[in-house]
Scaffold this active site. Structure first.
Site, PDB file in Angstrom:
ATOM      1  N   CYS A 114      11.406  -5.386  60.986  1.00  0.00           N
ATOM      2  CA  CYS A 114      10.295  -5.957  61.746  1.00  0.00           C
ATOM      3  C   CYS A 114      10.339  -5.380  63.160  1.00  0.00           C
ATOM      4  O   CYS A 114      10.200  -6.104  64.140  1.00  0.00           O
ATOM      5  CB  CYS A 114      10.355  -7.485  61.736  1.00  0.00           C
ATOM      6  SG  CYS A 114      11.916  -8.188  62.266  1.00  0.00           S
ATOM      7  N   LYS A 126      11.938 -13.675  51.382  1.00  0.00           N
ATOM      8  CA  LYS A 126      11.676 -12.514  50.525  1.00  0.00           C
ATOM      9  C   LYS A 126      12.420 -12.615  49.200  1.00  0.00           C
ATOM     10  O   LYS A 126      11.902 -12.235  48.156  1.00  0.00           O
ATOM     11  CB  LYS A 126      12.046 -11.221  51.247  1.00  0.00           C
ATOM     12  CG  LYS A 126      11.199 -10.985  52.500  1.00  0.00           C
ATOM     13  CD  LYS A 126      11.561  -9.680  53.191  1.00  0.00           C
ATOM     14  CE  LYS A 126      10.913  -9.579  54.567  1.00  0.00           C
ATOM     15  NZ  LYS A 126      11.568 -10.472  55.565  1.00  0.00           N
ATOM     16  N   ASP A 144      29.465  -8.508  53.624  1.00  0.00           N
ATOM     17  CA  ASP A 144      28.876  -7.429  54.402  1.00  0.00           C
ATOM     18  C   ASP A 144      28.272  -6.430  53.417  1.00  0.00           C
ATOM     19  O   ASP A 144      28.977  -5.890  52.564  1.00  0.00           O
ATOM     20  CB  ASP A 144      29.972  -6.759  55.239  1.00  0.00           C
ATOM     21  CG  ASP A 144      29.403  -5.732  56.216  1.00  0.00           C
ATOM     22  OD1 ASP A 144      28.358  -5.121  55.901  1.00  0.00           O
ATOM     23  OD2 ASP A 144      30.007  -5.537  57.279  1.00  0.00           O
TER      24      ASP A 144
END
Lengths: 328, 171
Positions: free
Chosen positions: A256, A138, A183
């Site tokens: 997803c 992506k 993070d």
């Protein structure tokens, strides 16, 4: 809800069902979605079928026209997705061992995985953050949509997966990518000269239920406890993404997975804690609206603007996408 | 630390020799001259890019915004290995920018291209240009397309395609 059914006959769909693929017992966790999915039997049947070999044309390296000509020269059949001319289904079992792949004209990427960057809709010259970017399909798609001009900060917290991201970025020739290892929940912009992004993609780590067609063991370790712990991480990431994006900027949240705890509930958490609103987007791929209720929870009516893409609707994997505008 | 080369961070290349503060560091002008002099890539192609060094001699090309120095994992893509006698472009750089090259490009036929992509060295007597690093290319859909970097010496073209990028492809 607009959109036409895309590929009419996928090569993958005509293959005999692979005996090693998922069996009905493995599908058991999906039973909880029976009340929210129209034609649940068709949904289950689709989940049990393997997927075809989808690739995305990388326009940093070649035009769609040239890529198609190169595939024809190699004798590789293809089918273009109706909703996106850059998404192809290839008639080969090894899409990574083609000349088009070697040249970086194509990149193996599941069809629904190409949706979030299109919804993000970045423009050349912008600053964009892909906060969970590895392995980079992506992020490089975002770079391509920007004609590889601007700054795409591709971050991931997993150093091992960053090597895959770097490999893909170099093969695809993305020069606008800056790769960081942190993070996302407490991401610092101090390392750059700018202090906010124009757009941010949160393609969150999730329980991956929607990848069952690609990974038959995706549901093996399924538990509500796992969903609940990953939801905590997703909440932290979406909040930081909104904070790091300028007023009027765009945040796209995607997973997803089908679990509303990881989808609508996360966007609801963002609405409750940060300055943002859910906005509409066009998607010429069949999908269902986001939910406004799940078990004992109710969500804002604007969650209907989100998209749930189920495997039986377009013969793809499963996906959730919501588009947010930052309002302060 | 400011005076030395630091393997943990990226430093932007100085524009010219007059701006150089770190010994042995390539300058932007030298990098662009190399691509122009050896391969005929027009310097204007790089107007919107910056060049960076991380580690000894590894040069990266980047099109986005970043302050120098910066400690991150990657900035754009690797493009050139310096701090050795013959500077060596990377396969991925050549694939991305080699379409602009006019010199030191060796065109391979289908079988030669297949062998090159798989990492094989091959005898090629017909090359009468410079020895050293060349751009190996072949024809794809009516246009010349760079495959990667080759080292030409003594009638042999050695494939410099890194192991992880080598593929066994149909000719």
């Amino acid at each position: 809800m607009g959109g036409s059914p895309l590929i009419q006959s996928l090569p993958g769909a005509s293959k005999p069902t692979n005996a090693s693929h998922s069996n009905p017992e493995q599908m058991e966790p999906l039973e909880r979605y029976r009340p929210i999915i129209d034609d649940f039997d068709a949904f289950l049947a689709a989940c049990e079928r393997p997927l075809g070999n989808a690739v995305r044309v990388n326009t940093i390296k070649a035009t769609v026209e040239r890529t198609l000509a190169a595939l024809e020269r190699e004798g590789i059949g293809y089918e273009q997705a109706d909703w996106n001319s850059r998404v192809l289904d290839l008639e080969t079992d090894s899409p990574g061992s083609t000349w088009t792949s070697f040249h970086g004209f194509t990149h193996g990427q599941e069809e629904v995985s190409a949706v979030p960057p299109v919804v993000l809709d970045p423009e050349p010259g912008e600053r964009v953050w892909d906060c969970c970017a590895a392995p980079g399909g992506k992020a490089t798609q975002i770079a391509a949509l920007m004609d590889d001009r601007g700054t795409v900060v591709a971050n991931d917290n997993n150093l091992g997966r960053i090597s895959a991201l770097r490999f893909n970025a170099e093969r695809l020739g993305a020069t606008s990518l800056a790769v960081t290892n942190a993070d996302a929940r407490n991401y610092s912009l101090e390392r750059f000269e700018f202090d906010e992004f124009d757009r941010t993609l949160v393609d969150a780590p999730c329980s991956c239920e929607g990848t069952i067609r690609k990974n038959p063991d995706a549901l093996d370790n399924w538990s509500e406890g796992h969903i609940s712990s990953v939801a905590g991480i997703q909440k932290g990431i979406i909040r930081r993404a909104i904070q790091a994006t300028r007023e009027g900027g765009t945040v796209v949240y995607s997973t997803c997975t089908f679990a509303p705890e990881e989808n609508e509930a996360i966007v609801q958490h963002a609405l409750d804690t940060e300055s943002c609103r859910v906005v509409d987007f066009d998607l010429a791929l069949e999908h269902s609206p986001g939910l406004t209720a799940w078990e004992d929870d109710e969500f804002d009516s604007s969650l209907e603007k989100a998209a749930r893409i189920y495997p039986h609707q377009n013969d793809t994997g499963g996906f959730f996408v919501a588009k947010l505008e930052v309002t302060a | 630390m400011a005076d030395g080369n630091d393997g943990q961070r990226f430093d932007r290349l100085p524009a010219t020799e007059a701006d150089r503060t770190v010994d042995g560091r390539a300058t932007r002008a030298e990098v662009i001259d190399l691509f122009a002099d050896r391969f005929g890539i027009p310097p204007r192609i790089f107007d919107d890019y910056t060049f960076w060094e991380k580690g000894a001699g590894k040069i990266w090309i980047y099109g986005g915004d970043a302050p120098s120095p910066i400690e991150i994992e990657a900035i754009g893509m690797t493009c050139l290995r310096t701090r050795q006698e013959h500077w060596k472009p990377t396969t991925d750089f050549v694939q991305r920018f080699g379409t602009h090259a006019t010199d030191c490009v060796i065109e391979l036929d289908r079988e030669q291209a297949r062998r090159f992509a798989s990492g094989e060295d091959q005898d090629l007597e017909r090359w009468d240009g410079d020895w050293g690093y060349l751009i190996a290319a072949h024809e794809v859909a009516g246009q010349r397309e760079p495959i990667g970097v080759g080292l030409y010496v003594h009638g042999e073209l050695r494939s410099m395609v890194p192991k992880g990028r080598q593929r066994d492809l149909e000719s």
